[in-house]
Every structure is written in structure tokens, then in C-alpha cells.
Design a protein around this motif. Structure first.
Motif, PDB file in Angstrom:
ATOM      1  N   LEU A 198       8.031 -26.286  -2.528  1.00 14.50           N
ATOM      2  CA  LEU A 198       8.760 -27.392  -1.906  1.00 14.50           C
ATOM      3  C   LEU A 198       9.953 -27.814  -2.757  1.00 14.50           C
ATOM      4  N   THR A 199       9.817 -27.706  -4.081  1.00 15.32           N
ATOM      5  CA  THR A 199      10.908 -28.081  -4.974  1.00 15.32           C
ATOM      6  C   THR A 199      11.527 -26.882  -5.678  1.00 15.32           C
ATOM      7  N   ARG A 200      10.739 -25.825  -5.881  1.00 10.09           N
ATOM      8  CA  ARG A 200      11.232 -24.640  -6.593  1.00 10.09           C
ATOM      9  C   ARG A 200      10.418 -23.438  -6.134  1.00 10.09           C
ATOM     10  N   SER A 201      11.050 -22.490  -5.462  1.00 12.35           N
ATOM     11  CA  SER A 201      10.321 -21.370  -4.862  1.00 12.35           C
ATOM     12  C   SER A 201       9.453 -20.655  -5.889  1.00 12.35           C
ATOM     13  N   THR A 202       8.193 -20.430  -5.502  1.00 16.69           N
ATOM     14  CA  THR A 202       7.204 -19.843  -6.412  1.00 16.69           C
ATOM     15  C   THR A 202       6.378 -18.801  -5.675  1.00 16.69           C
ATOM     16  N   TRP A 203       6.191 -17.647  -6.326  1.00 13.51           N
ATOM     17  CA  TRP A 203       5.408 -16.551  -5.767  1.00 13.51           C
ATOM     18  C   TRP A 203       4.367 -16.094  -6.781  1.00 13.51           C
ATOM     19  N   LEU A 204       3.275 -15.557  -6.276  1.00 14.10           N
ATOM     20  CA  LEU A 204       2.292 -14.885  -7.120  1.00 14.10           C
ATOM     21  C   LEU A 204       2.370 -13.394  -6.835  1.00 14.10           C
ATOM     22  N   LEU A 205       2.248 -12.590  -7.891  1.00 12.99           N
ATOM     23  CA  LEU A 205       2.334 -11.139  -7.796  1.00 12.99           C
ATOM     24  C   LEU A 205       1.135 -10.525  -8.517  1.00 12.99           C
ATOM     25  N   GLY A 206       0.432  -9.611  -7.838  1.00  8.29           N
ATOM     26  CA  GLY A 206      -0.736  -8.979  -8.433  1.00  8.29           C
ATOM     27  C   GLY A 206      -0.589  -7.475  -8.537  1.00  8.29           C
ATOM     28  N   TYR A 207      -1.009  -6.920  -9.673  1.00 10.19           N
ATOM     29  CA  TYR A 207      -0.975  -5.475  -9.918  1.00 10.19           C
ATOM     30  C   TYR A 207      -2.350  -5.073 -10.438  1.00 10.19           C
TER      31      TYR A 207
ATOM     32  N   THR B 170       0.834  -1.197   0.000  1.00 13.15           N
ATOM     33  CA  THR B 170       0.000   0.000   0.000  1.00 13.15           C
ATOM     34  C   THR B 170       0.871   1.250   0.000  1.00 13.15           C
ATOM     35  N   ASP B 171       0.286   2.367  -0.491  1.00 12.78           N
ATOM     36  CA  ASP B 171       1.023   3.625  -0.495  1.00 12.78           C
ATOM     37  C   ASP B 171       0.903   4.319   0.862  1.00 12.78           C
ATOM     38  N   ALA B 172       1.404   5.550   0.959  1.00 11.22           N
ATOM     39  CA  ALA B 172       1.424   6.250   2.241  1.00 11.22           C
ATOM     40  C   ALA B 172       0.035   6.548   2.768  1.00 11.22           C
ATOM     41  N   ASP B 173      -0.967   6.561   1.875  1.00 10.41           N
ATOM     42  CA  ASP B 173      -2.354   6.822   2.281  1.00 10.41           C
ATOM     43  C   ASP B 173      -3.136   5.543   2.537  1.00 10.41           C
ATOM     44  N   GLY B 174      -2.469   4.400   2.451  1.00  6.49           N
ATOM     45  CA  GLY B 174      -3.142   3.128   2.697  1.00  6.49           C
ATOM     46  C   GLY B 174      -3.847   2.549   1.496  1.00  6.49           C
ATOM     47  N   GLN B 175      -3.663   3.162   0.307  1.00  5.35           N
ATOM     48  CA  GLN B 175      -4.290   2.647  -0.903  1.00  5.35           C
ATOM     49  C   GLN B 175      -3.452   1.516  -1.486  1.00  5.35           C
ATOM     50  N   GLN B 176      -4.125   0.450  -1.900  1.00  7.43           N
ATOM     51  CA  GLN B 176      -3.396  -0.711  -2.406  1.00  7.43           C
ATOM     52  C   GLN B 176      -2.687  -0.408  -3.718  1.00  7.43           C
ATOM     53  N   ILE B 177      -1.414  -0.795  -3.771  1.00  2.98           N
ATOM     54  CA  ILE B 177      -0.642  -0.761  -5.006  1.00  2.98           C
ATOM     55  C   ILE B 177      -0.683  -2.127  -5.669  1.00  2.98           C
ATOM     56  N   GLY B 178      -0.523  -3.168  -4.857  1.00  2.00           N
ATOM     57  CA  GLY B 178      -0.528  -4.529  -5.376  1.00  2.00           C
ATOM     58  C   GLY B 178      -0.434  -5.516  -4.231  1.00  2.00           C
ATOM     59  N   TRP B 179      -0.119  -6.743  -4.545  1.00  2.00           N
ATOM     60  CA  TRP B 179      -0.037  -7.785  -3.527  1.00  2.00           C
ATOM     61  C   TRP B 179       0.906  -8.884  -3.999  1.00  2.00           C
ATOM     62  N   PHE B 180       1.338  -9.728  -3.061  1.00  2.00           N
ATOM     63  CA  PHE B 180       2.110 -10.909  -3.405  1.00  2.00           C
ATOM     64  C   PHE B 180       1.877 -11.981  -2.358  1.00  2.00           C
ATOM     65  N   LYS B 181       2.115 -13.201  -2.728  1.00  2.00           N
ATOM     66  CA  LYS B 181       1.996 -14.326  -1.797  1.00  2.00           C
ATOM     67  C   LYS B 181       2.874 -15.467  -2.272  1.00  2.00           C
ATOM     68  N   LYS B 182       3.367 -16.236  -1.314  1.00  2.00           N
ATOM     69  CA  LYS B 182       4.190 -17.387  -1.655  1.00  2.00           C
ATOM     70  C   LYS B 182       3.310 -18.610  -1.826  1.00  2.00           C
ATOM     71  N   GLU B 183       3.603 -19.382  -2.850  1.00  2.00           N
ATOM     72  CA  GLU B 183       2.903 -20.640  -3.099  1.00  2.00           C
ATOM     73  C   GLU B 183       3.700 -21.755  -2.415  1.00  2.00           C
ATOM     74  N   PHE B 184       3.298 -22.103  -1.208  1.00  2.00           N
ATOM     75  CA  PHE B 184       4.130 -22.976  -0.384  1.00  2.00           C
ATOM     76  C   PHE B 184       4.236 -24.395  -0.927  1.00  2.00           C
ATOM     77  N   ARG B 185       3.163 -24.948  -1.435  1.00  2.00           N
ATOM     78  CA  ARG B 185       3.246 -26.321  -1.963  1.00  2.00           C
ATOM     79  C   ARG B 185       4.168 -26.383  -3.176  1.00  2.00           C
ATOM     80  N   ARG B 186       4.006 -25.436  -4.089  1.00  2.00           N
ATOM     81  CA  ARG B 186       4.849 -25.427  -5.283  1.00  2.00           C
ATOM     82  C   ARG B 186       6.288 -25.101  -4.937  1.00  2.00           C
TER      83      ARG B 186
END
Length: 210
Positions: free
Chosen positions: A109-118, A91-107
Motif C-alpha cells: 500500500l505504501t511501498r511495493s513488496t514481493w516475496l520470491l522463493g527458490y 515451472t519448466d517445460a516439463d511442469g517441474q517447479q523452479i520457484g515462486w513469487f507473490k505480491k504482499e498487498f498490505r505492505r
């Protein structure tokens, strides 16, 4: 070159092609300095700085305009402190969302994987370790030598479902961790917001072991 003194001097959110993210370690806190990079590869002014106590680092990280931490400019924060799968919002300084990310923990296990949203572009990308071989070697190292930092460098590429590269992060071979982040031009002529990219790059370092 003088450092930027406040958010009014910040580059436009989608005008930055490259960033350097430098980690500075101390006994009690983690520090990350984010610099813009010019067309010739030279490192420009500081454009964001984060410092957090290690015990609190994984839940929230606030980026400031300078090392004195006088003006907060953006933050990433865990959606839940109890559910590691919930992800983080940027989020920016005013609390407005810029984007998001999360780790895909199951995937991961063998090769680090993340999801990124804009959301402003309706864009979602998947980031994976570039080398599957290095991913396996790193995991074996961590199992056998848990308390010894891995010497293996890891690089990430973030691509949309159609294969468009939106962000890459390369870890340099250096005494202190330095990440070279690239934000290529997207098909519509824009780029990923550099604040979201900087947050993701720091998360790749700070949260990678989770």
C-alpha cells in the motif's frame, strides 16, 4: 549475434549474471524479450520470449525459445484466478517447479513488496522498491492521473532475511520499458536461476498495478 534457436542452446540456469528484459507493446498483446548480457555490458542473443493477449496476461505467461513461439521453455502461472494473494508458480517445460513469487498487498500500500522463493536452495527473498520516496510519488500520480502512465522509474532489490542481495531490477529511462536485471553470486557460489529472475522481472512490469 544470432539468436538462440532452442532450449539446447540455453545458458545454464545459474550461469547468467545479467539480463535485459525488453517490453514490446501492441494494441492486442504484450511482448517481452529476454536477452543475456555479456561481461562488457553488451546485449547477447535472445534467450526467452513471451507473448500474451492482454486479457489473459495476469493469470499465466509462457516463455518460448524464440519469437516464433515454437518451443515453450518455462511458465509462470497464478495458483488461483480468484485469490490474488495466492501467488504464482514458475515451472519448466516439463511442469517441474523452479520457484515462486507473490505480491504482499498490505505492505504494498505504501511501498511495493514481493516475496520470491527458490526451493532448490531453500531460499526466500523479499523484494521492495528501492526508493520509498518514488513509491509515494508514484501512488499520488496514479491517484490523480490514473489513465496517464507514470514517468517515475521504479527499481527493486530482492534480499534474504540476512540482507544478502539475490536479484535487482532497474527500469531504464527509455521510450519502451527496458529492465536491467542483475543476479549476483550468492554466498554458496551459485546464482538465482535466470528463468525465475526473468519471470519475476516480467511480473514486476505486468502485475505491478495489481
Amino acid at each position: 549475434m544470432a539468436e538462440l534457436s532452442g532450449p539446447a542452446a540455453f545458458p545454464d540456469p545459474t550461469s547468467v549474471e545479467r539480463l535485459h528484459v525488453r517490453q514490446k507493446l501492441t494494441a492486442m498483446v504484450n511482448r517481452y524479450a529476454v536477452h543475456a548480457v555479456d561481461d562488457h555490458g553488451g546485449e547477447g542473443p535472445l534467450i526467452a520470449f513471451a507473448q500474451q493477449k492482454r486479457l489473459a496476461f495476469k493469470e499465466q505467461v509462457t516463455f518460448y525459445a524464440d519469437e516464433e513461439r515454437t518451443v515453450p521453455v518455462f511458465t509462470f502461472k497464478a495458483r488461483s484466478t480468484f485469490d490474488v494473494n495466492a501467488g504464482h508458480d514458475v515451472t519448466d517445460a516439463d511442469g517441474q517447479q523452479i520457484g515462486w513469487f507473490k505480491k504482499e498487498f498490505r505492505r504494498s500500500l505504501t511501498r511495493s513488496t514481493w516475496l520470491l522463493g527458490y526451493p532448490v536452495l531453500g531460499l526466500e527473498a523479499t523484494g521492495t522498491e528501492r526508493s520509498g520516496r518514488v513509491a509515494i510519488v508514484r501512488r499520488v500520480w496514479n491517484l490523480l492521473l490514473e489513465d496517464v502512465p507514470s514517468p517515475w522509474r521504479f527499481h527493486f532489490d530482492f534480499r534474504t532475511a540476512d540482507g544478502t542481495l539475490v536479484m535487482s531490477s532497474d527500469r531504464r529511462r527509455a521510450l519502451r520499458d527496458v529492465y536491467d536485471v542483475r543476479l549476483p553470486v550468492l554466498p554458496d557460489g551459485t546464482r538465482l536461476d535466470w528463468r525465475l529472475a526473468a519471470a519475476m522481472a516480467v511480473a514486476l512490469d505486468a502485475l505491478q498495478s495489481r
